[in-house]
Design an enzyme around this catalytic site. Structure first.
Site, PDB file in Angstrom:
ATOM      1  N   GLU A  60       2.006  44.649   5.166  1.00  0.00           N
ATOM      2  CA  GLU A  60       1.721  46.013   4.704  1.00  0.00           C
ATOM      3  C   GLU A  60       2.009  47.019   5.813  1.00  0.00           C
ATOM      4  O   GLU A  60       1.612  46.825   6.959  1.00  0.00           O
ATOM      5  CB  GLU A  60       0.253  46.139   4.273  1.00  0.00           C
ATOM      6  CG  GLU A  60      -0.105  45.308   3.057  1.00  0.00           C
ATOM      7  CD  GLU A  60       0.627  45.712   1.795  1.00  0.00           C
ATOM      8  OE1 GLU A  60       0.929  46.917   1.633  1.00  0.00           O
ATOM      9  OE2 GLU A  60       0.892  44.837   0.962  1.00  0.00           O
TER      10      GLU A  60
ATOM     11  N   ARG B 274       7.682  48.703 -11.810  1.00  0.00           N
ATOM     12  CA  ARG B 274       8.681  48.545 -10.757  1.00  0.00           C
ATOM     13  C   ARG B 274       9.791  47.630 -11.266  1.00  0.00           C
ATOM     14  O   ARG B 274       9.513  46.625 -11.924  1.00  0.00           O
ATOM     15  CB  ARG B 274       8.067  47.925  -9.503  1.00  0.00           C
ATOM     16  CG  ARG B 274       6.975  48.758  -8.865  1.00  0.00           C
ATOM     17  CD  ARG B 274       6.352  48.048  -7.696  1.00  0.00           C
ATOM     18  NE  ARG B 274       5.733  46.784  -8.120  1.00  0.00           N
ATOM     19  CZ  ARG B 274       4.989  46.003  -7.349  1.00  0.00           C
ATOM     20  NH1 ARG B 274       4.757  46.345  -6.088  1.00  0.00           N
ATOM     21  NH2 ARG B 274       4.466  44.888  -7.796  1.00  0.00           N
TER      22      ARG B 274
ATOM     23  N   ARG C 197      10.955  46.540  -6.613  1.00  0.00           N
ATOM     24  CA  ARG C 197      10.229  45.468  -5.934  1.00  0.00           C
ATOM     25  C   ARG C 197      11.253  44.396  -5.627  1.00  0.00           C
ATOM     26  O   ARG C 197      11.879  43.843  -6.528  1.00  0.00           O
ATOM     27  CB  ARG C 197       9.114  44.932  -6.833  1.00  0.00           C
ATOM     28  CG  ARG C 197       8.433  43.656  -6.331  1.00  0.00           C
ATOM     29  CD  ARG C 197       7.530  43.942  -5.153  1.00  0.00           C
ATOM     30  NE  ARG C 197       6.766  42.793  -4.757  1.00  0.00           N
ATOM     31  CZ  ARG C 197       7.175  41.865  -3.898  1.00  0.00           C
ATOM     32  NH1 ARG C 197       8.367  41.919  -3.362  1.00  0.00           N
ATOM     33  NH2 ARG C 197       6.393  40.863  -3.572  1.00  0.00           N
TER      34      ARG C 197
END
Length: 128
Positions: free
Chosen positions: A18, A63, A10
């Protein structure tokens, strides 16, 4: 034999629209472009990560939270400069917050990509 475990990364301090339909029902404007740009930008480059002391190293989704470098360039800064990401998820103490905010101001003033759509970029995401 050495095994390599894959982990998701991340990118700290940035938010991109998105690119998939999972969360939003459809890709958001410039989401597909951001994903495509990043994929092409990283090809063939030496990658390295840097953790920020003001953030955990791994989030609740397993992440890795880090800055990403491609051949020495800060990837987050490149995405922000290209108008494909906004600065977000900051706590104010990050190593490169000021640097990314300057890149964002430049992209916003030039009205590139996400900044070309009036009212699209919000404080906490994107207005579809």
């Amino acid at each position: 034999m050495k095994t390599t475990k894959k982990k998701k990364l991340r990118l700290l301090l940035i938010d991109t629209p998105e690119s998939s339909t999972t969360k939003t029902g459809s890709a958001q404007p410039y989401g597909v472009e951001a994903k495509s740009f990043l994929t092409n930008f990283l090809k063939g480059k030496e990658l390295a990560i840097e953790y920020d002391p003001s953030h955990e190293k791994v989030d609740d989704y397993e992440r890795v939270l880090a800055y990403l470098y491609a051949d020495g360039e800060l990837v987050q800064e490149v995405l922000v400069e290209e108008g494909l990401a906004r600065v977000g998820y900051e706590n104010g103490d990050e190593l490169y917050l000021g640097r990314l905010e300057k890149a964002e101001q430049k992209a916003s003033a030039a009205e590139v990509n996400i900044w070309s759509v009036k009212g699209y970029v919000k404080e906490y995401g994107f207005n579809k």
